[in-house]
Write a protein that holds these residues in place. Structure first.
Motif, PDB file in Angstrom:
ATOM      1  N   HIS A  36       2.549  -4.161   8.059  1.00 51.04           N
ATOM      2  CA  HIS A  36       1.214  -3.396   8.732  1.00 51.04           C
ATOM      3  C   HIS A  36       0.244  -3.284   7.748  1.00 51.04           C
ATOM      4  O   HIS A  36       0.584  -2.372   6.751  1.00 51.04           O
ATOM      5  CB  HIS A  36       1.333  -2.488   9.753  1.00 51.04           C
ATOM      6  CG  HIS A  36       0.210  -2.292  10.689  1.00 51.04           C
ATOM      7  ND1 HIS A  36      -0.972  -1.691  10.332  1.00 51.04           N
ATOM      8  CD2 HIS A  36       0.058  -2.799  12.006  1.00 51.04           C
ATOM      9  CE1 HIS A  36      -2.006  -1.684  11.157  1.00 51.04           C
ATOM     10  NE2 HIS A  36      -1.459  -2.180  12.307  1.00 51.04           N
ATOM     11  N   PRO A  37      -0.941  -3.691   7.705  1.00 49.69           N
ATOM     12  CA  PRO A  37      -1.912  -3.284   6.556  1.00 49.69           C
ATOM     13  C   PRO A  37      -2.241  -1.839   6.560  1.00 49.69           C
ATOM     14  O   PRO A  37      -2.748  -1.663   5.442  1.00 49.69           O
ATOM     15  CB  PRO A  37      -3.093  -4.099   7.031  1.00 49.69           C
ATOM     16  CG  PRO A  37      -3.016  -4.553   8.482  1.00 49.69           C
ATOM     17  CD  PRO A  37      -1.427  -4.469   8.716  1.00 49.69           C
ATOM     18  N   LEU A  38      -2.174  -1.108   7.534  1.00 52.29           N
ATOM     19  CA  LEU A  38      -2.322   0.183   7.161  1.00 52.29           C
ATOM     20  C   LEU A  38      -1.098   1.122   6.878  1.00 52.29           C
ATOM     21  O   LEU A  38      -1.378   2.322   6.660  1.00 52.29           O
ATOM     22  CB  LEU A  38      -2.784   0.944   8.710  1.00 52.29           C
ATOM     23  CG  LEU A  38      -4.240   0.131   9.279  1.00 52.29           C
ATOM     24  CD1 LEU A  38      -4.434   0.887  10.784  1.00 52.29           C
ATOM     25  CD2 LEU A  38      -5.265   0.243   8.179  1.00 52.29           C
ATOM     26  N   ASN A  39      -0.047   0.435   6.565  1.00 54.28           N
ATOM     27  CA  ASN A  39       1.277   1.045   5.972  1.00 54.28           C
ATOM     28  C   ASN A  39       1.074   1.291   4.559  1.00 54.28           C
ATOM     29  O   ASN A  39       1.125   0.186   3.908  1.00 54.28           O
ATOM     30  CB  ASN A  39       2.310   0.489   6.438  1.00 54.28           C
ATOM     31  CG  ASN A  39       3.606   1.237   6.135  1.00 54.28           C
ATOM     32  OD1 ASN A  39       3.720   2.191   5.539  1.00 54.28           O
ATOM     33  ND2 ASN A  39       4.884   0.740   6.883  1.00 54.28           N
ATOM     34  N   PRO A  40       1.001   2.511   4.113  1.00 51.47           N
ATOM     35  CA  PRO A  40       0.619   2.545   2.620  1.00 51.47           C
ATOM     36  C   PRO A  40       2.194   2.245   1.917  1.00 51.47           C
ATOM     37  O   PRO A  40       1.956   2.178   0.760  1.00 51.47           O
ATOM     38  CB  PRO A  40       0.392   4.159   2.505  1.00 51.47           C
ATOM     39  CG  PRO A  40       0.959   4.867   3.528  1.00 51.47           C
ATOM     40  CD  PRO A  40       0.666   3.990   4.798  1.00 51.47           C
ATOM     41  N   PHE A  41       3.109   2.167   2.688  1.00 58.72           N
ATOM     42  CA  PHE A  41       4.374   1.918   2.102  1.00 58.72           C
ATOM     43  C   PHE A  41       4.717   0.355   1.905  1.00 58.72           C
ATOM     44  O   PHE A  41       5.612  -0.142   1.062  1.00 58.72           O
ATOM     45  CB  PHE A  41       5.624   2.499   2.985  1.00 58.72           C
ATOM     46  CG  PHE A  41       7.137   2.302   2.594  1.00 58.72           C
ATOM     47  CD1 PHE A  41       7.482   2.912   1.095  1.00 58.72           C
ATOM     48  CD2 PHE A  41       7.888   1.906   3.312  1.00 58.72           C
ATOM     49  CE1 PHE A  41       8.671   2.939   0.707  1.00 58.72           C
ATOM     50  CE2 PHE A  41       9.194   1.402   2.637  1.00 58.72           C
ATOM     51  CZ  PHE A  41       9.411   2.257   1.339  1.00 58.72           C
ATOM     52  N   ALA A  42       3.822  -0.384   2.436  1.00 57.14           N
ATOM     53  CA  ALA A  42       3.987  -1.713   2.593  1.00 57.14           C
ATOM     54  C   ALA A  42       3.895  -2.460   1.255  1.00 57.14           C
ATOM     55  O   ALA A  42       4.614  -3.606   0.853  1.00 57.14           O
ATOM     56  CB  ALA A  42       2.902  -2.541   3.534  1.00 57.14           C
ATOM     57  N   GLU A  43       2.985  -2.007   0.395  1.00 57.55           N
ATOM     58  CA  GLU A  43       2.913  -2.815  -0.905  1.00 57.55           C
ATOM     59  C   GLU A  43       3.642  -2.148  -2.021  1.00 57.55           C
ATOM     60  O   GLU A  43       3.569  -2.541  -3.119  1.00 57.55           O
ATOM     61  CB  GLU A  43       1.392  -2.532  -1.424  1.00 57.55           C
ATOM     62  CG  GLU A  43       0.484  -3.486  -0.285  1.00 57.55           C
ATOM     63  CD  GLU A  43       0.926  -4.982  -0.269  1.00 57.55           C
ATOM     64  OE1 GLU A  43       1.046  -5.536  -1.276  1.00 57.55           O
ATOM     65  OE2 GLU A  43       0.974  -5.649   0.654  1.00 57.55           O
ATOM     66  N   THR A  44       4.602  -1.222  -1.670  1.00 54.34           N
ATOM     67  CA  THR A  44       5.499  -0.835  -2.824  1.00 54.34           C
ATOM     68  C   THR A  44       6.683  -1.442  -3.039  1.00 54.34           C
ATOM     69  O   THR A  44       7.111  -2.524  -2.010  1.00 54.34           O
ATOM     70  CB  THR A  44       5.992   0.602  -2.384  1.00 54.34           C
ATOM     71  OG1 THR A  44       6.826   0.659  -1.171  1.00 54.34           O
ATOM     72  CG2 THR A  44       4.718   1.845  -2.238  1.00 54.34           C
ATOM     73  N   VAL A  45       7.279  -1.592  -4.219  1.00 54.86           N
ATOM     74  CA  VAL A  45       8.505  -2.472  -4.390  1.00 54.86           C
ATOM     75  C   VAL A  45       9.710  -2.239  -3.276  1.00 54.86           C
ATOM     76  O   VAL A  45      10.364  -2.878  -2.835  1.00 54.86           O
ATOM     77  CB  VAL A  45       9.151  -2.156  -5.786  1.00 54.86           C
ATOM     78  CG1 VAL A  45      10.295  -2.971  -5.866  1.00 54.86           C
ATOM     79  CG2 VAL A  45       7.974  -2.662  -6.761  1.00 54.86           C
ATOM     80  N   ALA A  46       9.788  -0.869  -2.994  1.00 50.65           N
ATOM     81  CA  ALA A  46      10.708  -0.677  -1.990  1.00 50.65           C
ATOM     82  C   ALA A  46      10.577  -1.023  -0.595  1.00 50.65           C
ATOM     83  O   ALA A  46      11.478  -1.487   0.195  1.00 50.65           O
ATOM     84  CB  ALA A  46      10.729   1.038  -1.727  1.00 50.65           C
ATOM     85  N   GLY A  47       9.061  -0.875  -0.053  1.00 48.58           N
ATOM     86  CA  GLY A  47       8.741  -1.268   1.005  1.00 48.58           C
ATOM     87  C   GLY A  47       9.006  -3.038   1.204  1.00 48.58           C
ATOM     88  O   GLY A  47       9.459  -3.557   2.099  1.00 48.58           O
TER      89      GLY A  47
END
Length: 416
Positions: free
Chosen positions: A29-40
């Motif tokens: 989801h574009p509003l999830n700050p975790f989305a663009e992390t390596v872990a995400g």
């Protein structure tokens, strides 16, 4: 019993697959700050691989809504023009108004294989011929979706279907058979000649087909010869479970066929899924999309009726009935020497590991009364089985030769 276990396993995994889909939605989801992390990205990629490898793939769409003729786009509509319990005949109808200034083009019936995958596997085959031909294709029905009340379907029925479609389309039709249907198409043309049917096709092109599997036998051919028909009947034929419409029908399940295909190149498939995982983590959307497109098609499989599957194994791979002159259709001998007015083209791939080099070309030796001027063979360098009818080599090197062959035999030779 194995089919029932397969169904129960699919049902048992369903909640986990649903959870994976929900997780993917949240992680991407574009509003999830975790989305663009390596872990995400890593977690999302893992969930994606789990979902795609446990999903049941339905029949894909052809998706051919447009072609190009004379440099101009032409809309295309799929229409069912003939239907039986186990097959539909689809016409890729091009917009008539866009063809007003185009010279009449040949009528082409593509007979798709009934060997585990859907006719959409020939999407590239159809696409390459659409600008130059009026294209029809056999759309075989998944046997698990056909109620037992519709009766059986065997190799004789398959040949009857081909003959019926030829009569529907008329005496100016050309046939193109890819792999498995080479035998029944060849038999159908011979049977039509034997009774002097006025609708015998103008030409037939057989591509990567098992006309004589004694020539350059592959691992698939050797297994059939060594095991015999009885082994397949005991070990791979199963009963369709509830709740499928074809419940209680005896079939060769598509998932068993797929397992065999994947086992032949297991390392390659494992590497492909690891690469898919890496591409998603790295954000390589194009490579990941190519993987999805391939496996959406490759993992979509269908069941075949017991009688058709076992009869094909027995006649084609065990007894070699056609090249031995022992093939029979509805109690009548199939006589290839009767073929005198249908031009023949055979196409093989140099690296074909399913239908070895020489197996399709063997059709020429059987047509003893067909003039040499009506026979053509092409062996495509550097391609395997699927490269014969799909991909760049098919589009740029094989398809133009097939079209040239069809154009050269666009009229009926006089009877001798």
């Amino acid at each position: 019993m194995l089919y029932h276990i397969y169904e129960m396993n699919h049902a048992a995994v369903a909640p986990f697959r649903a959870a994976a889909e929900m997780g993917l939605w949240a992680l991407r989801h574009p509003l999830n700050p975790f989305a663009e992390t390596v872990a995400g990205k890593t977690l999302a990629a893992a969930l994606d691989v789990f979902e795609t490898t446990t999903r049941r793939y339905g029949k894909p769409a052809f998706g051919l809504h447009e072609t190009e003729i004379g440099g101009k786009p032409v809309p295309v509509v799929e229409k069912t023009v003939w239907e039986r319990p186990f097959c539909k005949l689809i016409h890729f109808e091009r917009e008539p108004s866009a063809l007003k200034n185009v010279a009449p083009q040949p009528k082409l019936l593509i007979v798709a294989p009934l060997s585990g995958h859907y006719a959409t596997l020939l999407r590239g085959t159809v696409e390459a011929m659409l600008p130059y031909c009026e294209v029809y294709i056999t759309d075989w029905i998944d046997a698990r979706k056909v109620p037992v009340t519709e009766g059986s379907f065997d190799l004789d029925d398959y040949i009857d279907y081909v003959i019926d479609m030829c009569r529907l389309l008329g005496p100016d039709v050309h046939l193109l058979a890819v792999c498995q249907p080479s035998v029944p198409v060849f038999a159908a043309v011979a049977a039509m000649h034997d009774i002097d049917d006025p609708c015998v096709p103008l030409s037939m092109t057989l591509m990567g087909g098992p006309i004589d599997t004694r020539e350059s036998p592959t691992e698939v051919n050797r297994l059939a010869t060594e095991r015999g028909t009885e082994w397949y009947e005991r070990n791979v034929v199963m009963t369709v479970p509830w709740p499928h419409p074809g419940v209680m029908r005896r079939v060769y399940p598509g998932f068993v066929q797929l397992s065999g295909f994947m086992a032949m190149n297991l390392d390659r498939h494992i590497d492909a899924h690891w690469n898919y995982f890496d591409h998603m983590v790295e954000g390589d959307g194009d490579s990941a999309e190519k993987h999805r497109e391939f496996y959406d098609e490759y993992l979509s499989v269908m069941d075949m009726t017991e009688e058709f599957y076992l009869q094909t194994v027995d006649e084609v791979f065990v007894k070699h009935s056609l090249p031995k002159g022992e093939f029979v259709h509805r109690g009548r001998p199939v006589r290839p020497e009767a073929i005198t007015r249908t031009a023949l083209m055979t196409v093989e791939g140099e690296k074909d590991d399913i239908s070895g080099v020489g197996q399709t070309r063997a059709a020429h030796k059987l047509c003893t009364n067909l003039p040499a001027s009506m026979k053509t063979h092409w062996e495509q360098p550097g391609v395997g089985h699927y490269g014969v009818f799909n991909g760049s080599r098919w589009k740029n090197e094989i398809a133009p030769r097939v079209r040239e062959f069809i154009a050269a035999h666009g009229s009926r030779p006089a009877k001798s």
